[in-house]
Design a protein around this motif. Structure first.
Motif, PDB file in Angstrom:
ATOM      1  N   THR A  69      23.232  16.227  23.374  1.00 51.00           N
ATOM      2  CA  THR A  69      24.346  16.952  22.703  1.00 51.00           C
ATOM      3  C   THR A  69      23.913  18.300  22.497  1.00 51.00           C
ATOM      4  O   THR A  69      24.534  19.355  22.902  1.00 51.00           O
ATOM      5  N   ASP A  70      22.605  18.578  21.945  1.00 52.10           N
ATOM      6  CA  ASP A  70      21.893  19.734  21.695  1.00 52.10           C
ATOM      7  C   ASP A  70      21.857  20.442  23.177  1.00 52.10           C
ATOM      8  O   ASP A  70      22.393  21.751  23.079  1.00 52.10           O
ATOM      9  N   ALA A  88      33.690  23.038  23.120  1.00 56.47           N
ATOM     10  CA  ALA A  88      32.280  21.834  23.204  1.00 56.47           C
ATOM     11  C   ALA A  88      32.216  21.397  21.708  1.00 56.47           C
ATOM     12  O   ALA A  88      31.898  20.344  21.329  1.00 56.47           O
ATOM     13  N   ILE A  89      32.202  22.401  20.676  1.00 51.36           N
ATOM     14  CA  ILE A  89      32.010  22.113  19.417  1.00 51.36           C
ATOM     15  C   ILE A  89      33.153  21.221  18.864  1.00 51.36           C
ATOM     16  O   ILE A  89      32.792  20.113  18.121  1.00 51.36           O
ATOM     17  N   GLN A  90      34.357  21.610  19.369  1.00 49.34           N
ATOM     18  CA  GLN A  90      35.193  20.749  19.026  1.00 49.34           C
ATOM     19  C   GLN A  90      35.439  19.471  19.295  1.00 49.34           C
ATOM     20  O   GLN A  90      35.598  18.489  18.646  1.00 49.34           O
ATOM     21  N   ALA A  91      34.948  19.205  20.671  1.00 46.00           N
ATOM     22  CA  ALA A  91      34.619  17.943  21.254  1.00 46.00           C
ATOM     23  C   ALA A  91      33.571  17.134  20.366  1.00 46.00           C
ATOM     24  O   ALA A  91      33.912  15.850  20.016  1.00 46.00           O
ATOM     25  N   VAL A  92      32.478  17.791  20.097  1.00 46.93           N
ATOM     26  CA  VAL A  92      31.372  16.846  19.357  1.00 46.93           C
ATOM     27  C   VAL A  92      31.753  16.680  17.807  1.00 46.93           C
ATOM     28  O   VAL A  92      31.576  15.393  17.434  1.00 46.93           O
ATOM     29  N   THR A  93      32.616  17.597  17.268  1.00 48.70           N
ATOM     30  CA  THR A  93      33.291  17.353  16.069  1.00 48.70           C
ATOM     31  C   THR A  93      34.152  16.164  15.905  1.00 48.70           C
ATOM     32  O   THR A  93      34.190  15.123  15.033  1.00 48.70           O
ATOM     33  N   GLN A  94      34.996  16.177  16.949  1.00 47.96           N
ATOM     34  CA  GLN A  94      36.110  14.846  16.988  1.00 47.96           C
ATOM     35  C   GLN A  94      35.061  13.515  17.131  1.00 47.96           C
ATOM     36  O   GLN A  94      35.433  12.539  16.709  1.00 47.96           O
ATOM     37  N   ARG A 111      25.796  16.438  12.613  1.00 46.93           N
ATOM     38  CA  ARG A 111      26.424  17.563  12.209  1.00 46.93           C
ATOM     39  C   ARG A 111      25.640  18.712  11.887  1.00 46.93           C
ATOM     40  O   ARG A 111      26.288  19.793  12.138  1.00 46.93           O
ATOM     41  N   ARG A 112      24.208  18.773  11.704  1.00 49.03           N
ATOM     42  CA  ARG A 112      23.549  19.817  11.631  1.00 49.03           C
ATOM     43  C   ARG A 112      23.421  20.531  12.856  1.00 49.03           C
ATOM     44  O   ARG A 112      23.388  21.819  12.709  1.00 49.03           O
ATOM     45  N   TYR A 117      25.298  25.547  15.937  1.00 51.59           N
ATOM     46  CA  TYR A 117      25.944  26.187  16.942  1.00 51.59           C
ATOM     47  C   TYR A 117      27.187  26.881  16.402  1.00 51.59           C
ATOM     48  O   TYR A 117      27.580  27.912  16.953  1.00 51.59           O
ATOM     49  N   THR A 118      27.867  26.457  15.589  1.00 50.96           N
ATOM     50  CA  THR A 118      28.915  26.991  14.740  1.00 50.96           C
ATOM     51  C   THR A 118      28.739  28.430  14.389  1.00 50.96           C
ATOM     52  O   THR A 118      29.540  29.200  14.426  1.00 50.96           O
ATOM     53  N   ALA A 119      27.464  28.470  14.036  1.00 43.88           N
ATOM     54  CA  ALA A 119      27.026  29.704  13.195  1.00 43.88           C
ATOM     55  C   ALA A 119      26.951  30.707  14.277  1.00 43.88           C
ATOM     56  O   ALA A 119      27.246  31.920  13.867  1.00 43.88           O
ATOM     57  N   GLU A 120      26.707  30.465  15.678  1.00 41.99           N
ATOM     58  CA  GLU A 120      26.769  31.385  16.717  1.00 41.99           C
ATOM     59  C   GLU A 120      28.266  31.970  16.907  1.00 41.99           C
ATOM     60  O   GLU A 120      28.149  32.839  17.671  1.00 41.99           O
TER      61      GLU A 120
END
Ligand SMILES: [Zn+2]
Ligand SMILES: [Zn+2]
Length: 239
Positions: A69-70, A88-94, A111-112, A117-120
């Motif tokens: 994932t990372d 991609a972040i949306q997909a992982v969150t779901q 989640r961490r 990546y959300t910070a980016e």
């Protein structure tokens, strides 16, 4: 089985999945080439399907390891940019929400990764970025060449992308034109002729510099500005 998947296999799975998504490789050939890398066909298909979900911002149900994932998030950010990273972040969150609901367990470390990546995605102020970049260069320069060489050997060749915000002063064009007119083709600091003429209009190339920076409250007026050659301009800022 998943625990045995190596970094090399993850990288290959990423590259193959990206080609399939871009339709430059068929799913069958992709699966075959991953099987040739000692992945089992089910894992190979999971990688391919999960990658597609990453790119489309859709839920995927089959687990993808933290390491993979990372890696996928990192590469999508580098290869495709910020809008695709957002998907991609949306997909992982779901996926995390789906998995946590299904199994009544938590995935805090996944989640961490998402948070990192959300910070980016948050635009950074360009001036803050340039200041911190300068500091990073200084500390790298202060380090020894061997340590630097070691880092360079392992460094990513493609730079990361980042959204930036920039606030600029809307400068008065009359001030620039009048100062250039006053300079009459010569640097007002070293008094030498401009180093070259602009291809676009044949005019002497000089840069208009504010003695007291606008950022420090200097006025945007003829008296606070000088026309200088690029060397003198750099010297005024960094000398
Ligand atoms: Zn000069
Ligand atoms: Zn300047």
């Amino acid at each position: 089985m998943r625990g045995h998947i190596t970094s090399q296999q993850i990288e290959t799975a990423y590259l193959v999945s990206a080609k399939i998504f871009d339709k430059t490789l068929s799913v069958e050939s992709g699966v075959n080439s991953l099987v040739a890398e000692n992945l089992n066909p089910n894992s190979a298909r999971d990688f391919i399907n999960n990658y597609r979900a990453f790119r489309q911002g859709k839920l995927y149900q089959r687990t993808l390891s933290q390491k993979a994932t990372d890696y996928f998030l990192k590469r999508i950010s580098m290869d495709n940019g910020i809008d695709d990273l957002r998907l991609a972040i949306q997909a992982v969150t779901q996926h995390i929400n789906y998995y946590e609901n299904l199994t009544s367990t938590n995935l805090p470390s996944l989640r961490r990764i998402v948070e990192r990546y959300t910070a980016e995605l948050i635009p950074m102020n360009v001036h803050e970025y340039l200041d911190s970049f300068e500091r990073d260069v200084s500390s790298s320069y202060a380090d020894n060449s061997a340590a630097r060489g070691e880092r360079l050997k392992n460094a990513a060749l493609q730079p990361k992308r980042r959204a930036m915000t920039v606030d600029v002063f809307i400068r008065n064009p009359d001030v620039v034109a009048e100062v250039l007119h006053r300079a009459n083709g010569n640097c007002e600091s070293c008094k030498q002729p401009a180093p070259f003429h602009r291809k676009s209009n044949g005019k002497a190339y000089l840069e208009v510099h504010h003695r007291i920076r606008l950022a420090d409250g200097g006025h945007d007026c003829v008296d606070n500005a000088v026309a200088v050659c690029p060397n003198c301009h750099r010297k005024a800022h960094y000398g």
